[in-house]
Design a protein around this motif. Structure first.
Motif, PDB file in Angstrom:
ATOM      1  N   PHE A  75       0.848  -1.199   0.000  1.00 17.56           N
ATOM      2  CA  PHE A  75       0.000   0.000   0.000  1.00 17.56           C
ATOM      3  C   PHE A  75       0.879   1.244   0.000  1.00 17.56           C
ATOM      4  CE2 PHE A  75      -2.635   3.253   1.988  1.00 17.56           C
ATOM      5  CZ  PHE A  75      -3.882   3.055   1.415  1.00 17.56           C
ATOM      6  N   LYS A  76       0.588   2.199  -0.865  1.00 19.54           N
ATOM      7  CA  LYS A  76       1.276   3.485  -0.874  1.00 19.54           C
ATOM      8  C   LYS A  76       0.239   4.572  -0.714  1.00 19.54           C
ATOM      9  CE  LYS A  76       4.402   6.429  -3.585  1.00 19.54           C
ATOM     10  NZ  LYS A  76       5.183   6.551  -4.858  1.00 19.54           N
ATOM     11  N   THR A  77       0.416   5.402   0.310  1.00 20.68           N
ATOM     12  CA  THR A  77      -0.597   6.415   0.572  1.00 20.68           C
ATOM     13  C   THR A  77      -0.541   7.534  -0.459  1.00 20.68           C
ATOM     14  OG1 THR A  77       0.812   7.728   2.052  1.00 20.68           O
ATOM     15  CG2 THR A  77      -0.469   5.931   3.047  1.00 20.68           C
ATOM     16  N   ALA A  78      -1.682   8.138  -0.687  1.00 18.60           N
ATOM     17  CA  ALA A  78      -1.733   9.344  -1.500  1.00 18.60           C
ATOM     18  C   ALA A  78      -1.135  10.499  -0.704  1.00 18.60           C
ATOM     19  CB  ALA A  78      -3.183   9.651  -1.871  1.00 18.60           C
ATOM     20  N   PRO A  79      -0.598  11.510  -1.371  1.00 21.98           N
ATOM     21  CA  PRO A  79      -0.021  12.652  -0.645  1.00 21.98           C
ATOM     22  C   PRO A  79      -1.057  13.301   0.275  1.00 21.98           C
ATOM     23  CG  PRO A  79       0.577  12.739  -2.962  1.00 21.98           C
ATOM     24  CD  PRO A  79      -0.446  11.649  -2.836  1.00 21.98           C
ATOM     25  N   TYR A  80      -0.585  13.695   1.446  1.00 24.14           N
ATOM     26  CA  TYR A  80      -1.469  14.291   2.450  1.00 24.14           C
ATOM     27  C   TYR A  80      -0.702  15.364   3.203  1.00 24.14           C
ATOM     28  CZ  TYR A  80      -4.450  14.688   6.601  1.00 24.14           C
ATOM     29  OH  TYR A  80      -5.250  15.171   7.608  1.00 24.14           O
ATOM     30  N   ARG A  81      -1.386  16.429   3.517  1.00 25.45           N
ATOM     31  CA  ARG A  81      -0.784  17.462   4.372  1.00 25.45           C
ATOM     32  C   ARG A  81      -1.851  18.021   5.311  1.00 25.45           C
ATOM     33  NH1 ARG A  81       1.605  22.038   0.692  1.00 25.45           N
ATOM     34  NH2 ARG A  81       1.990  20.346  -0.768  1.00 25.45           N
TER      35      ARG A  81
END
Length: 349
Positions: free
Chosen positions: A272-278
């Protein structure tokens, strides 16, 4: 003139600035772009602390000073951008505490909220307001503001945990109070497991009266947390930015477990690779299980169990586990939400 540019200087203006400075004034137009910024601006920077060398340094400290002499034998995790300020983020503190076999960290209390996240060892205990609990790796333990607390280690192995406190927050408000009990250990007036039995089964005593804002449960055992994550993963409901991320709650109202600090736990499955988040809440992560990488802005860190890393406010973050991984984390989100200033962005926005 704009929010990102300062007005031009002139001899007349410089003379005026010197004049008002002597009378304890300054010109807002000279500093506006630095104090009201278009996006969050902080000296906090991404960093990772590996556990193995930290443990060596703690054990060395164990030979130099006792837990009682030190009051708390702790190595502060200093953010490289905030050195000398005892901060891991702008608003939060983190440290690694060592209690050796047979030692006691004496009883005291303070107005700061504190969490303990157990990282190494097993079988030591902490006592909070008359109740003692055993501490095992992965347990999340709360010390509410002004609660008497002490730590003891009757096991035969050193105990190490991460302390997380809102020390910088209270320093900002000039609201710090602290006192010692005068005894190494407080009197135990409740049986072990009392708070979990009373408040941890979706029930409350019929005559319960709320005291303070922190959760009345002060130990959230990792065994129960891990079981919950495994049960939930069967639904295959993965958030693209977080995997399966949960927050520790106060059973009294369903809100955050602590009044100023937001604790979380998340499961990231292999592949699993997370989507970019801030988000605006700078966050401290501790790896419980697994290994992988996290990219924070333009910096990529490789992590493994017990490593700690920090994501500053508004930095884009992407997690990519190399195997099933579980991460504990904490931030000041609860405080920001109460103030109405918390903000997040998902994806590449």
């Amino acid at each position: 003139m704009s929010l990102i540019e300062k007005p031009q200087s002139s001899p007349e203006r410089e003379a005026y600035y010197q004049k008002i400075d002597k009378q304890n004034y300054s010109a807002l137009w000279n500093v506006l772009s630095g104090i009201v910024t278009p996006t969050p601006k902080s000296d906090c920077i991404p960093h990772l602390w590996e556990f193995a060398p930290a443990r060596e340094l703690l054990m060395e400290a164990g030979g130099l000073i006792t837990a009682k002499e030190a009051e708390r034998r702790v190595l502060i995790l200093q953010n490289p951008g905030l050195r000398g300020q005892s901060r891991i983020t702008t608003s939060l503190y983190a440290g690694l505490q060592l209690v050796l076999p047979g030692e006691v960290a004496p009883a005291h209390r303070h107005s700061q909220s504190a969490l303990r996240f157990v990282m190494d060892g097993g079988g030591a205990c902490t006592a909070v307001n008359g109740e003692r609990t055993l501490m095992e790796v992965g347990d999340f333990v709360i010390t509410p503001p002004q609660a008497w607390h002490d730590h003891g280690n009757d096991s035969d192995t050193p105990m190490i945990w991460m302390d997380g406190l809102d020390i910088p927050m209270l320093s900002f408000f000039d609201a710090s109070f602290a006192e010692g009990l005068g005894e190494d250990m407080q009197e135990i007036t409740k049986p072990t497991g009392d708070s979990l039995a009373r408040y941890g089964a979706n029930m409350l005593p019929v005559d319960f009266e709320r005291k303070g804002l922190a959760s009345p449960i002060f130990n959230y055992p990792y065994a129960r947390t891990r079981e919950a994550l495994e049960t939930m993963r069967r639904r295959d409901e993965w958030d693209p930015c977080h995997g399966l991320k949960m927050r520790y709650v106060n059973p009294v109202d369903g809100g955050w477990a602590m009044p100023t600090i937001s604790p979380f736990v998340q499961l990231l499955p292999k592949g699993f690779k997370t989507a970019p988040y801030r988000s605006t809440d700078a966050t401290v992560f501790s790896v419980i299980e697994g290994s992988g990488t996290t990219t924070i802005g333009n910096t990529t860190f490789h992590w493994k169990p017990k490593d700690i890393f920090v994501v500053p406010s508004w930095y884009p973050v992407v997690h990519e586990p190399g195997e099933d991984a579980v991460l504990f984390s904490y931030s000041d989100r609860v405080a920001q939400q109460k103030l109405g200033i918390w903000r997040e962005a998902r994806g590449d926005h």
